[in-house]
Design a protein around this motif. Structure first.
Motif, short mmCIF file in Angstrom:
data_model
loop_
_atom_site.label_atom_id
_atom_site.label_comp_id
_atom_site.label_asym_id
_atom_site.label_seq_id
_atom_site.Cartn_x
_atom_site.Cartn_y
_atom_site.Cartn_z
N MET A 277 0.12 0.16 1.02
CA MET A 277 -0.90 -0.87 0.90
C MET A 277 -1.09 -1.59 2.23
O MET A 277 -2.22 -1.90 2.63
CB MET A 277 -0.53 -1.85 -0.21
N TRP A 278 0.00 -1.87 2.91
CA TRP A 278 -0.09 -2.54 4.21
C TRP A 278 -0.78 -1.63 5.22
O TRP A 278 -1.59 -2.11 6.03
CB TRP A 278 1.30 -2.95 4.68
N GLU A 279 -0.48 -0.34 5.21
CA GLU A 279 -1.15 0.59 6.11
C GLU A 279 -2.66 0.58 5.89
O GLU A 279 -3.44 0.56 6.84
CB GLU A 279 -0.63 2.02 5.90
N VAL A 280 -3.06 0.63 4.63
CA VAL A 280 -4.50 0.62 4.29
C VAL A 280 -5.13 -0.69 4.77
O VAL A 280 -6.25 -0.69 5.30
CB VAL A 280 -4.71 0.82 2.77
N LEU B 70 -0.89 -7.56 -1.83
CA LEU B 70 -1.83 -7.17 -2.87
C LEU B 70 -3.23 -7.70 -2.58
O LEU B 70 -4.22 -6.96 -2.65
CB LEU B 70 -1.34 -7.67 -4.22
N TYR B 71 -3.34 -8.98 -2.25
CA TYR B 71 -4.64 -9.59 -1.98
C TYR B 71 -5.34 -8.90 -0.80
O TYR B 71 -6.52 -8.57 -0.87
CB TYR B 71 -4.48 -11.08 -1.70
N HIS B 72 -4.61 -8.69 0.27
CA HIS B 72 -5.23 -8.09 1.46
C HIS B 72 -5.61 -6.63 1.24
O HIS B 72 -6.61 -6.16 1.78
CB HIS B 72 -4.35 -8.29 2.68
N PHE B 73 -4.84 -5.93 0.44
CA PHE B 73 -5.18 -4.55 0.07
C PHE B 73 -6.51 -4.54 -0.71
O PHE B 73 -7.42 -3.78 -0.39
CB PHE B 73 -4.05 -3.97 -0.77
#
Length: 95
Positions: free
Chosen positions: A10-13, A62-65
């Motif tokens: 998720m952080w990568e995305v 989660l929010y940033h994803f």
């Protein structure tokens, strides 16, 4: 479950616009070869923020994803995002 592997993807995305675009168009291709359970793969592919929260993904990640996948901030995005999480309490988050 691998909370780390899920969070890391998720952080990568979130950080990589090109990867985010590939994820939007073909999430299975991005998820292939990752150490994820079927539940995690499904939740990620469907961008199921409620399930991801329940898996213990940190709310910041989660929010940033979700925001990256939405393309940009907007009031409809916020309303939809909050609607998906409606009824959860902070006690549902493991630290």
């Amino acid at each position: 479950m691998s909370r780390y592997a899920t969070s890391h993807l998720m952080w990568e995305v979130t950080r990589d616009g090109e990867l985010a675009e590939r994820f939007r168009t073909d999430p299975d291709a991005v998820l292939d070869g990752r150490e994820l359970t079927e539940q995690e793969r499904t939740a990620l592919a469907e961008a199921d923020v409620r399930a991801l929260f329940e898996f213990g993904i940190h709310p910041f990640v989660l929010y940033h994803f979700a925001l990256r996948l939405a393309g940009s901030f907007s009031m409809p995005f916020v309303q939809q995002y909050i609607g998906r999480l409606q009824g959860l309490t902070i006690g549902d988050l493991e630290t």
